[in-house]
Write a protein that holds these residues in place. Structure first.
Motif, short mmCIF file in Angstrom:
data_model
loop_
_atom_site.label_atom_id
_atom_site.label_comp_id
_atom_site.label_asym_id
_atom_site.label_seq_id
_atom_site.Cartn_x
_atom_site.Cartn_y
_atom_site.Cartn_z
N LEU A 64 12.49 11.26 4.57
CA LEU A 64 12.47 10.96 6.10
C LEU A 64 11.07 10.25 5.93
O LEU A 64 10.23 9.27 6.03
CB LEU A 64 12.76 11.88 7.25
CG LEU A 64 12.61 10.29 8.12
CD1 LEU A 64 13.11 9.11 8.12
CD2 LEU A 64 13.30 11.14 9.85
N TRP A 65 10.25 11.49 5.96
CA TRP A 65 8.58 11.77 6.07
C TRP A 65 7.65 10.35 4.86
O TRP A 65 6.86 10.12 5.01
CB TRP A 65 8.18 12.85 6.99
CG TRP A 65 7.86 13.41 7.48
CD1 TRP A 65 8.75 14.19 7.77
CD2 TRP A 65 7.30 12.87 8.68
NE1 TRP A 65 8.75 14.35 9.50
CE2 TRP A 65 8.13 13.23 9.45
CE3 TRP A 65 6.38 12.24 9.32
CZ2 TRP A 65 6.85 13.13 10.89
CZ3 TRP A 65 5.98 11.67 10.21
CH2 TRP A 65 6.14 12.09 11.43
N CYS A 66 9.27 10.78 4.14
CA CYS A 66 7.90 9.75 2.83
C CYS A 66 8.09 9.07 3.21
O CYS A 66 7.52 7.30 2.75
CB CYS A 66 8.77 10.52 1.51
SG CYS A 66 8.11 12.24 0.47
N GLY A 67 9.66 8.59 3.70
CA GLY A 67 9.85 6.82 3.61
C GLY A 67 8.82 6.38 4.71
O GLY A 67 7.83 5.13 4.76
N ILE A 68 8.42 7.41 5.43
CA ILE A 68 7.53 6.83 7.36
C ILE A 68 6.25 6.79 6.29
O ILE A 68 5.62 5.79 6.55
CB ILE A 68 7.54 8.11 8.41
CG1 ILE A 68 8.95 8.51 8.49
CG2 ILE A 68 6.52 7.97 9.53
CD1 ILE A 68 9.04 9.20 9.51
N LEU A 69 5.83 8.27 6.08
CA LEU A 69 4.08 7.30 5.22
C LEU A 69 3.90 7.18 4.63
O LEU A 69 2.93 5.72 4.25
CB LEU A 69 4.02 8.64 4.71
CG LEU A 69 3.64 10.61 5.34
CD1 LEU A 69 3.97 11.54 4.83
CD2 LEU A 69 2.85 10.16 6.50
N THR A 70 5.28 6.53 3.44
CA THR A 70 4.86 5.13 3.01
C THR A 70 4.89 3.91 3.50
O THR A 70 4.25 2.35 3.73
CB THR A 70 6.38 5.45 2.19
OG1 THR A 70 6.32 5.95 0.78
CG2 THR A 70 5.95 3.55 0.90
N LEU A 71 5.88 3.52 4.65
CA LEU A 71 5.06 2.13 5.49
C LEU A 71 3.82 2.40 5.90
O LEU A 71 3.98 1.79 6.79
CB LEU A 71 6.30 2.12 6.49
CG LEU A 71 8.30 2.22 6.38
CD1 LEU A 71 8.94 2.27 6.70
CD2 LEU A 71 7.64 0.55 5.52
N ALA A 72 3.71 3.72 6.71
CA ALA A 72 2.26 3.51 7.88
C ALA A 72 1.02 3.34 6.80
O ALA A 72 0.08 2.52 6.99
CB ALA A 72 2.20 5.00 7.58
N LEU A 73 1.33 3.72 5.56
CA LEU A 73 0.59 3.11 4.31
C LEU A 73 0.48 2.00 3.79
O LEU A 73 -1.32 1.40 3.69
CB LEU A 73 0.38 4.65 3.36
CG LEU A 73 -0.10 5.74 3.08
CD1 LEU A 73 0.54 6.54 2.12
CD2 LEU A 73 -1.00 5.93 3.75
N TYR A 74 1.23 1.20 4.37
CA TYR A 74 1.56 -0.30 3.34
C TYR A 74 1.69 -1.06 4.35
O TYR A 74 0.05 -2.06 4.65
CB TYR A 74 2.93 -0.06 3.32
CG TYR A 74 3.00 -1.55 2.45
CD1 TYR A 74 2.33 -2.21 1.41
CD2 TYR A 74 3.39 -2.74 3.74
CE1 TYR A 74 2.77 -3.61 1.04
CE2 TYR A 74 4.00 -4.39 2.76
CZ TYR A 74 3.29 -4.72 1.68
OH TYR A 74 3.80 -5.74 1.47
N SER A 107 16.29 3.03 2.63
CA SER A 107 17.56 2.81 1.90
C SER A 107 17.60 3.74 0.07
O SER A 107 19.01 3.45 0.23
CB SER A 107 18.29 1.63 2.58
OG SER A 107 18.13 0.46 1.81
N VAL A 108 16.23 3.00 0.04
CA VAL A 108 16.78 3.82 -1.53
C VAL A 108 16.70 5.20 -1.90
O VAL A 108 17.04 5.52 -3.03
CB VAL A 108 15.85 2.86 -2.25
CG1 VAL A 108 15.74 1.32 -2.59
CG2 VAL A 108 14.33 3.01 -2.14
N ILE A 109 15.79 4.86 -0.83
CA ILE A 109 16.08 7.04 -0.72
C ILE A 109 17.17 7.48 -0.40
O ILE A 109 16.50 8.91 -0.28
CB ILE A 109 14.32 7.32 -0.88
CG1 ILE A 109 13.86 7.64 0.09
CG2 ILE A 109 13.38 7.26 -1.92
CD1 ILE A 109 12.37 7.42 0.78
#
Length: 283
Positions: free
Chosen positions: A152-162, A228-230
């Motif tokens: 969950l945090w992998c998705g959140i951090l990726t979106l925040a970085l992007y 959703s891909v992860i």
């Protein structure tokens, strides 16, 4: 005719009528509403025609239980509501991280430090010029595994970085638009850089930053579906599961599209309200 007679005639002449603007300008709001309704009608017609050509049988009556069910007087939330809550959670946490990340990156790009400017520029260029899907996969399968970060945090951090890259450029542009006299005045008063930014510069950038930052927030909500891909059970993942189990592709995906549309429109309205509020405060 003498000059005096000309001036007298000009003073006595009736005033020229003031143009009230073209018809389209005076009725812009009505035309926009009509255009939007026409667009919706065309979309509905295309979907209905496509479904008819496929021999598709509509089953809208089966959709409500996927929102909620009432069993023995108790409300049981369905997968669409659960997925929606996960999507909102991801978007809320990501935007909380995006804002300070954008401010920090913008300040680094404007700093006197060569290393700071290089790191900020490299971060922006690398993230903005690589696909978001690829970033999610790299963060989850490589960085997340090494650092043991939950998915969950992998998705959140990726979106925040992007989204932080876009926020950084917006904030940097707003800071650079502040008149040079503001900086000179703060220096003449002997204010530190921290006080100058926190008390003088950044408050003035708020009315400039809010409209484009609303676009960043809307994009963040839409881009959240990429998690959703992860195998994060957000709204898109739940919708895909339901569509695969029930074969109600049209009903489910149209419903999910409307749910995303409602969220983004609500965020846009909040941004418009905040923009007007800051303008009133500024006056």
């Amino acid at each position: 005719m003498s000059t005096l007679e000309v001036e007298t005639a000009q003073r006595m002449a009736p005033p020229l009528p003031v143009r009230q603007g073209s018809f389209f300008r005076r009725h812009a709001n009505v035309i926009d509403i009509i255009g939007f309704i026409a667009f919706l009608v065309v979309v509905v017609w295309l979907v209905a025609r496509g479904a008819g050509a496929m021999g598709y049988t509509w089953q809208w009556e089966r959709v409500p239980p996927y929102f909620w069910r009432i069993i023995d007087g108790e409300i049981i939330w369905g997968p669409l509501i659960k997925g929606l809550l996960i999507t909102l959670q991801i978007a809320a946490l990501a935007i909380v991280l995006t804002l300070p990340l954008g401010v920090a990156t913008a300040l680094l790009r404007l700093s006197d430090s060569i290393v700071g400017r290089f790191l900020a520029k490299a971060y922006i260029e690398i993230i903005r010029n690589t696909p978001l899907l690829l970033q999610v996969l790299i963060f989850y399968f490589i960085i997340g595994r090494v650092l043991e970060i939950p998915r969950l945090w992998c998705g959140i951090l990726t979106l925040a970085l992007y989204e932080g890259t876009f926020a950084a450029e917006i904030i940097r542009g707003a800071i650079q638009s502040i008149p040079r006299g503001q900086w000179e005045a703060s220096k003449s008063l002997g204010l530190s850089s921290y006080t100058t930014y926190s008390s003088i510069i950044l408050p003035q950038t708020m009315p400039l930053v809010i409209p484009p930052m609303a676009g960043v927030l809307v994009n963040l909500v839409k881009h959240s579906s990429i998690v959703s891909v992860i195998a994060i059970f957000d709204l898109t993942t739940e919708a895909r599961t339901i569509a695969a189990d029930t074969f109600m592709s049209f009903e489910i995906w149209l419903t999910v599209a409307i749910m995303y549309l409602v969220i983004t429109i609500a965020l846009s309205l909040v941004a418009i309200w905040l923009e007007r509020r800051f303008k009133l405060v500024g006056k």
